[in-house]
Design a protein around this motif. Structure first.
Motif, PDB file in Angstrom:
ATOM      1  N   ILE A 336       0.837  -1.199   0.000  1.00 17.02           N
ATOM      2  CA  ILE A 336       0.000   0.000   0.000  1.00 17.02           C
ATOM      3  C   ILE A 336       0.867   1.243   0.000  1.00 17.02           C
ATOM      4  O   ILE A 336       0.596   2.235  -0.701  1.00 17.02           O
ATOM      5  N   MET A 337       1.974   1.220   0.763  1.00 18.58           N
ATOM      6  CA  MET A 337       2.839   2.399   0.877  1.00 18.58           C
ATOM      7  C   MET A 337       3.572   2.689  -0.417  1.00 18.58           C
ATOM      8  O   MET A 337       4.033   3.806  -0.644  1.00 18.58           O
ATOM      9  N   GLN A 338       3.688   1.705  -1.286  1.00 18.41           N
ATOM     10  CA  GLN A 338       4.308   1.963  -2.595  1.00 18.41           C
ATOM     11  C   GLN A 338       3.515   3.029  -3.356  1.00 18.41           C
ATOM     12  O   GLN A 338       4.080   3.817  -4.107  1.00 18.41           O
ATOM     13  N   GLY A 339       2.196   3.053  -3.113  1.00 18.56           N
ATOM     14  CA  GLY A 339       1.366   4.056  -3.797  1.00 18.56           C
ATOM     15  C   GLY A 339       1.650   5.457  -3.335  1.00 18.56           C
ATOM     16  O   GLY A 339       1.344   6.440  -4.033  1.00 18.56           O
ATOM     17  N   ALA A 340       2.231   5.606  -2.161  1.00 19.30           N
ATOM     18  CA  ALA A 340       2.523   6.934  -1.645  1.00 19.30           C
ATOM     19  C   ALA A 340       3.675   7.598  -2.409  1.00 19.30           C
ATOM     20  O   ALA A 340       3.836   8.800  -2.385  1.00 19.30           O
ATOM     21  N   LYS A 341       4.467   6.788  -3.083  1.00 25.23           N
ATOM     22  CA  LYS A 341       5.626   7.327  -3.800  1.00 25.23           C
ATOM     23  C   LYS A 341       5.333   7.581  -5.257  1.00 25.23           C
ATOM     24  O   LYS A 341       6.188   8.063  -5.976  1.00 25.23           O
ATOM     25  N   LYS A 342       4.165   7.191  -5.728  1.00 21.75           N
ATOM     26  CA  LYS A 342       3.822   7.402  -7.138  1.00 21.75           C
ATOM     27  C   LYS A 342       3.383   8.821  -7.391  1.00 21.75           C
ATOM     28  O   LYS A 342       2.818   9.454  -6.546  1.00 21.75           O
TER      29      LYS A 342
END
Length: 342
Positions: A336-342
């Motif tokens: 889920i946190m990967q989406g924070a870097k997009k």
């Protein structure tokens, strides 16, 4: 080796050479026989009761008790000394016994044969023989006790030599070997038990220390997560109602590493640090949205909201489970946190 069997003590009260009367019971005679160990302290055959080092004319190899009489089995007897005894030059046979409290007793707490002395007016015709020295009482009641028995005294056992038969010698040797083997086995078992106990104690202490360390680390992580959540609430970046959820997510994440691409380089950080970076930098908008916009973004993840992250991670975990893939909560949150870097 031929052993000569001779009596040296019997049941009853006997007067030591220093004047003490000592009553010997069956238990005391058995204690002398059972305690005797020639490998620990071999009792010599001597002339008189020497107080210092003196020549030995033979050695006591074994002891036994039969019909209330204590016997010694003597070997390695000097030939000239044996001839002197057989010719009647020594009329008295004497036993010197360590008492349980005697200083120097090889087996403290037990009666132990010190030596067997032959007493007579003339020493044997053997080169280098010393004059007879009769032992005196030393150490009061704790001194060893010397007993002399005269052949002409009917109240004392008459010293008569009896050569053991071959069968008796073999039986005595086998009994001594069996006792030695049993003692060795008992010693090994005791040593093994002591080592096992030491290992178990050490493992118990190590386990307790590890558990205490893990407990302290968990308490430290929860405090750090709580302090961080409090700082977000104070900064207006987190609703108080979402504080407990964020703390739980951070505790579950722990310090698991996560790597991701940040432009031209790969960044490696702990999951906690990634979450902190996101929550510290992303502004939070607490204003109400229109119904249409709310419908549009109802499934969007608010990366500033720990509860929103936890909800999305749980949903992702359930989605993967339906597809037959089991993932941990930490992996789900990382995804889920990967989406924070997009």
């Amino acid at each position: 080796m031929t052993l000569t069997k001779m009596p040296i003590m019997k049941l009853g009260t006997h007067t030591a050479m220093d004047g003490r009367d000592i009553s010997f019971t069956a238990d005391m005679l058995n204690d002398i026989a059972d305690s005797y160990d020639p490998q620990l302290a071999e009792s010599p055959i001597v002339i008189g009761h020497p107080s210092l080092t003196a020549p030995a004319y033979g050695w006591v190899k074994q002891t036994s008790v039969e019909d209330g009489t204590l016997y010694v089995h003597v070997g390695q007897v000097d030939a000239a000394f044996a001839e002197a005894v057989n010719s009647g030059r020594y009329k008295k046979r004497s036993a010197s016994i360590f008492l349980p409290e005697t200083p120097g007793n090889p087996k403290p707490g037990h009666y132990y044969l010190r030596h067997v002395g032959f007493l007579g007016a003339v020493p044997p015709a053997v080169k280098g023989l010393a004059d007879v020295n009769f032992a005196e009482s030393q150490g009061g009641e704790n001194a060893f006790a010397d007993f002399a028995f005269d052949e002409s005294d009917s109240d004392h056992p008459k010293p008569q030599e009896k050569t053991m038969t071959e069968a008796e010698q073999q039986a005595a040797i086998e009994a001594a070997a069996a006792k030695l083997a049993a003692d060795e086995v008992a010693k090994k078992e005791a040593d093994f038990a002591a080592r096992e106990a030491a290992i178990a104690d050490r493992e118990s202490k190590v386990k307790a220390a590890e558990e205490e360390k893990a407990k302290a680390e968990a308490e430290k992580q929860k405090k750090e997560a709580t302090d961080f959540a409090d700082s977000l609430v104070k900064a207006g970046k987190l609703l108080p109602a979402h504080k407990a959820g964020l703390v739980e997510v951070m505790v579950q994440l722990g310090n698991a590493p996560v790597s991701f691409s940040d432009g031209s380089q790969t960044v490696s950080k702990s999951s906690i640090d990634v979450l902190k970076d996101v929550l510290n930098t992303k502004p939070v908008d607490f204003s109400e949205k229109s119904g249409e916009e709310g419908e549009k973004d109802k499934d969007a993840v608010d990366f500033a909201d720990g509860a929103s992250i936890a909800k999305a991670a749980t949903a992702y975990q359930a989605e993967q489970a339906k597809a037959g893939v089991e993932i941990s909560m930490t992996d789900a949150v990382n995804h889920i946190m990967q989406g924070a870097k997009k």
